[in-house]
Design a protein around this motif. Sequence first.
Motif, PDB file in Angstrom:
ATOM      1  N   ASN A 289       8.729   0.233 -37.855  1.00 21.99           N
ATOM      2  CA  ASN A 289       8.579  -1.217 -38.055  1.00 21.99           C
ATOM      3  C   ASN A 289       9.809  -2.031 -37.679  1.00 21.99           C
ATOM      4  OD1 ASN A 289       5.849  -1.480 -39.326  1.00 21.99           O
ATOM      5  ND2 ASN A 289       6.751  -0.065 -40.787  1.00 21.99           N
ATOM      6  N   ASP A 290      10.913  -1.372 -37.364  1.00 19.67           N
ATOM      7  CA  ASP A 290      12.142  -2.118 -37.053  1.00 19.67           C
ATOM      8  C   ASP A 290      12.397  -2.069 -35.540  1.00 19.67           C
ATOM      9  OD1 ASP A 290      15.042  -2.884 -38.705  1.00 19.67           O
ATOM     10  OD2 ASP A 290      15.056  -2.538 -36.546  1.00 19.67           O
ATOM     11  N   ASP A 291      12.480  -3.263 -34.928  1.00 20.12           N
ATOM     12  CA  ASP A 291      12.717  -3.323 -33.480  1.00 20.12           C
ATOM     13  C   ASP A 291      14.198  -3.409 -33.143  1.00 20.12           C
ATOM     14  OD1 ASP A 291       9.998  -3.463 -33.192  1.00 20.12           O
ATOM     15  OD2 ASP A 291       9.964  -5.663 -33.250  1.00 20.12           O
ATOM     16  N   SER A 292      15.041  -3.579 -34.174  1.00 20.91           N
ATOM     17  CA  SER A 292      16.442  -3.874 -33.875  1.00 20.91           C
ATOM     18  C   SER A 292      17.337  -2.637 -33.852  1.00 20.91           C
ATOM     19  CB  SER A 292      16.980  -4.876 -34.898  1.00 20.91           C
ATOM     20  OG  SER A 292      16.959  -4.284 -36.186  1.00 20.91           O
ATOM     21  N   LEU A 293      16.844  -1.525 -34.352  1.00 17.80           N
ATOM     22  CA  LEU A 293      17.673  -0.309 -34.361  1.00 17.80           C
ATOM     23  C   LEU A 293      17.956   0.157 -32.940  1.00 17.80           C
ATOM     24  CD1 LEU A 293      15.925   1.720 -37.194  1.00 17.80           C
ATOM     25  CD2 LEU A 293      18.331   1.068 -37.203  1.00 17.80           C
ATOM     26  N   GLN A 294      19.142   0.712 -32.758  1.00 14.73           N
ATOM     27  CA  GLN A 294      19.537   1.194 -31.428  1.00 14.73           C
ATOM     28  C   GLN A 294      19.644   2.722 -31.433  1.00 14.73           C
ATOM     29  OE1 GLN A 294      20.313  -1.115 -28.907  1.00 14.73           O
ATOM     30  NE2 GLN A 294      19.647  -2.662 -30.375  1.00 14.73           N
ATOM     31  N   ASP A 295      19.394   3.297 -30.280  1.00 10.25           N
ATOM     32  CA  ASP A 295      19.614   4.737 -30.114  1.00 10.25           C
ATOM     33  C   ASP A 295      21.038   5.075 -30.562  1.00 10.25           C
ATOM     34  OD1 ASP A 295      17.163   4.730 -28.954  1.00 10.25           O
ATOM     35  OD2 ASP A 295      17.862   5.082 -26.911  1.00 10.25           O
ATOM     36  N   ASN A 296      21.206   6.254 -31.114  1.00  8.42           N
ATOM     37  CA  ASN A 296      22.512   6.791 -31.550  1.00  8.42           C
ATOM     38  C   ASN A 296      23.059   6.150 -32.814  1.00  8.42           C
ATOM     39  OD1 ASN A 296      22.671   8.596 -29.375  1.00  8.42           O
ATOM     40  ND2 ASN A 296      23.289   6.904 -28.055  1.00  8.42           N
ATOM     41  N   GLU A 297      22.365   5.164 -33.391  1.00 13.22           N
ATOM     42  CA  GLU A 297      22.879   4.577 -34.628  1.00 13.22           C
ATOM     43  C   GLU A 297      22.778   5.593 -35.773  1.00 13.22           C
ATOM     44  OE1 GLU A 297      23.014  -0.160 -34.644  1.00 13.22           O
ATOM     45  OE2 GLU A 297      20.995   0.626 -34.920  1.00 13.22           O
ATOM     46  N   ARG A 298      23.658   5.348 -36.771  1.00 10.53           N
ATOM     47  CA  ARG A 298      23.766   6.316 -37.871  1.00 10.53           C
ATOM     48  C   ARG A 298      23.079   5.766 -39.106  1.00 10.53           C
ATOM     49  NH1 ARG A 298      28.756   7.620 -41.348  1.00 10.53           N
ATOM     50  NH2 ARG A 298      28.555   9.840 -41.771  1.00 10.53           N
ATOM     51  N   ILE A 299      22.259   6.576 -39.729  1.00  9.91           N
ATOM     52  CA  ILE A 299      21.603   6.131 -40.962  1.00  9.91           C
ATOM     53  C   ILE A 299      21.901   7.122 -42.085  1.00  9.91           C
ATOM     54  CG2 ILE A 299      19.764   4.902 -39.712  1.00  9.91           C
ATOM     55  CD1 ILE A 299      17.892   7.074 -40.427  1.00  9.91           C
ATOM     56  N   ALA A 300      21.857   6.600 -43.316  1.00  7.58           N
ATOM     57  CA  ALA A 300      22.085   7.451 -44.487  1.00  7.58           C
ATOM     58  C   ALA A 300      20.790   7.512 -45.290  1.00  7.58           C
ATOM     59  CB  ALA A 300      23.204   6.874 -45.342  1.00  7.58           C
ATOM     60  N   LEU A 301      20.565   8.639 -45.933  1.00  8.48           N
ATOM     61  CA  LEU A 301      19.350   8.815 -46.728  1.00  8.48           C
ATOM     62  C   LEU A 301      19.748   9.272 -48.131  1.00  8.48           C
ATOM     63  CD1 LEU A 301      18.772  10.144 -43.620  1.00  8.48           C
ATOM     64  CD2 LEU A 301      16.462   9.954 -44.511  1.00  8.48           C
ATOM     65  N   PHE A 302      19.276   8.547 -49.148  1.00  5.57           N
ATOM     66  CA  PHE A 302      19.565   8.927 -50.532  1.00  5.57           C
ATOM     67  C   PHE A 302      18.299   9.499 -51.163  1.00  5.57           C
ATOM     68  CE2 PHE A 302      19.552   7.959 -55.124  1.00  5.57           C
ATOM     69  CZ  PHE A 302      20.608   8.782 -55.489  1.00  5.57           C
ATOM     70  N   SER A 303      18.407  10.768 -51.541  1.00  6.33           N
ATOM     71  CA  SER A 303      17.276  11.467 -52.145  1.00  6.33           C
ATOM     72  C   SER A 303      17.523  11.609 -53.641  1.00  6.33           C
ATOM     73  CB  SER A 303      17.171  12.850 -51.489  1.00  6.33           C
ATOM     74  OG  SER A 303      16.114  13.592 -52.024  1.00  6.33           O
ATOM     75  N   TYR A 304      16.480  11.342 -54.435  1.00  5.69           N
ATOM     76  CA  TYR A 304      16.617  11.513 -55.894  1.00  5.69           C
ATOM     77  C   TYR A 304      15.380  12.212 -56.431  1.00  5.69           C
ATOM     78  CZ  TYR A 304      16.884  10.610 -60.875  1.00  5.69           C
ATOM     79  OH  TYR A 304      16.929  10.787 -62.235  1.00  5.69           O
ATOM     80  N   GLY A 305      15.596  13.252 -57.221  1.00  6.57           N
ATOM     81  CA  GLY A 305      14.480  13.907 -57.893  1.00  6.57           C
ATOM     82  C   GLY A 305      14.796  13.971 -59.365  1.00  6.57           C
ATOM     83  N   SER A 306      13.907  13.466 -60.192  1.00  7.28           N
ATOM     84  CA  SER A 306      14.149  13.458 -61.634  1.00  7.28           C
ATOM     85  C   SER A 306      14.396  14.875 -62.119  1.00  7.28           C
ATOM     86  CB  SER A 306      12.930  12.884 -62.358  1.00  7.28           C
ATOM     87  OG  SER A 306      12.839  11.512 -62.115  1.00  7.28           O
ATOM     88  N   GLY A 307      15.146  14.897 -63.203  1.00  9.81           N
ATOM     89  CA  GLY A 307      15.350  16.231 -63.789  1.00  9.81           C
ATOM     90  C   GLY A 307      16.779  16.717 -63.932  1.00  9.81           C
TER      91      GLY A 307
END
Length: 382
Positions: A289-307
């Motif tokens: 859905n995002d048209d502005s992202l560029q190839d090679n850009e860096r993204i971070a992902l935050f994962s959380y699982g209860s417990g």
Amino acid sequence: MTVGIDKIGFYTPQQYLDLIDLAHARQVDPNKYLIGIGQQQMAVADLDQDIVAMAANAAEEILTTADRQEIGLLIVATESGVDQSKAAALFVQELLHINNNIRALEIKEACYGATAGLQFAYDFVSLYPNQKALVIAADIARYGLQTAGEVTQGAGAVAMLVSKNPHILALEKESIYQSQNAGDFWRPNYSQQALARGKYSEELYLQMFTQIYQQADSVISKESLAALLFHIPFSKMGRKALQTLKTKISDVDYQRLLSRFEKSIIYGQTVGNIYTGSLYLSLLSLLENDDSLQDNERIALFSYGSGAVAELFFGHLQPHYRDYLNATEHRQLLDERQRLSVAEYEAIFKKQLVTDGSCQLIIPVRAAQHYLKKVDQHERFY
Ligand code: CAA
């Protein structure tokens, strides 16, 4: 050699409940659900779409015949397993005609399971670069009718093919993670509904995010982040986590992360919580859905699982990654869903599979390629 996500598949049941309808039925101001929780609709799984069927449906769209031969590791991550002993991955292996020379298993740690699966897949492909790993996150979030968590239910599956030189997201080796024994959300073996200390679960999520983000400061440079994705049990949760950074990063950086965040919640706001798959649905939503992202850009992902287990990890978008997405098919999947009345949703919610060993045939209302056909002598058949 890079290792990461080569393809992403997605499936969600073909029926949903509009949360304005639910608000009216529960005599709640609709803005509580739309703004306070930040959700619009939630997918509703009927008996034919258990996590095995959804997992197979999500993976089917991305696998070529060659992929099915090259997979050496198949992981299904789920909180909503169908068996206490046998891994859902074994049913899925057969449904997808994946070769027999593989390791197939199931991983459980609430909403964190698929991240563990992805990290194992990363190590596996790094060790055996000529093989691929298939990681599928599949869940049905159930809190119960007329509970506080009811509005944060949902159902769906995200499948990720992990390979060397991936086409979508090359993962970085280093990540930051934390675990602790906490009673924020759990589901005893005898219960079909999750139990949650709702407010505490939100606090713990934010606490672990803050701690991990601070830890990441000294380990990994975060300045270059194009996007920060969150596990999204409901979109307000991710928004709250992002807001904790408002005073910690520059306004320019914050506005960029916020605009990417808005794109990352589009799919989840209509699907609901899919536990292990929610973070990866955010990733898919952002990419499609995002048209502005560029190839090679860096993204971070935050994962959380209860417990509770939490992990922050990073990846780089690969050149021409948009060519390897199925955005049109995914929008169609969401657009063609049937809207249920609250009474229909409640009737589906109350349905149960027989537990006495008798034979029960399941007649799907809207058949997907893979579905649960029957249970007989306590066994499931697809
Ligand atoms: N207009 C706008 N906003 C409104 C409103 C209105 N008319 N009425 C209420 N609100 C707002 C409230 O102010 C509140 O906002 P804040 O959170 O910003 O304070 C929000 O709507 C929720 O309302 P309540 O505070 O009354 O909360 P609730 O009793 O309805 O419970 C919940 C909310 C705790 C999230 C509950 O839905 C729940 O328990 N969900 C399941 C647990 C969960 O998802 N936890 C998330 C962290 S754990 C995790 O991430 C793992 C996982 O997937 C489960």
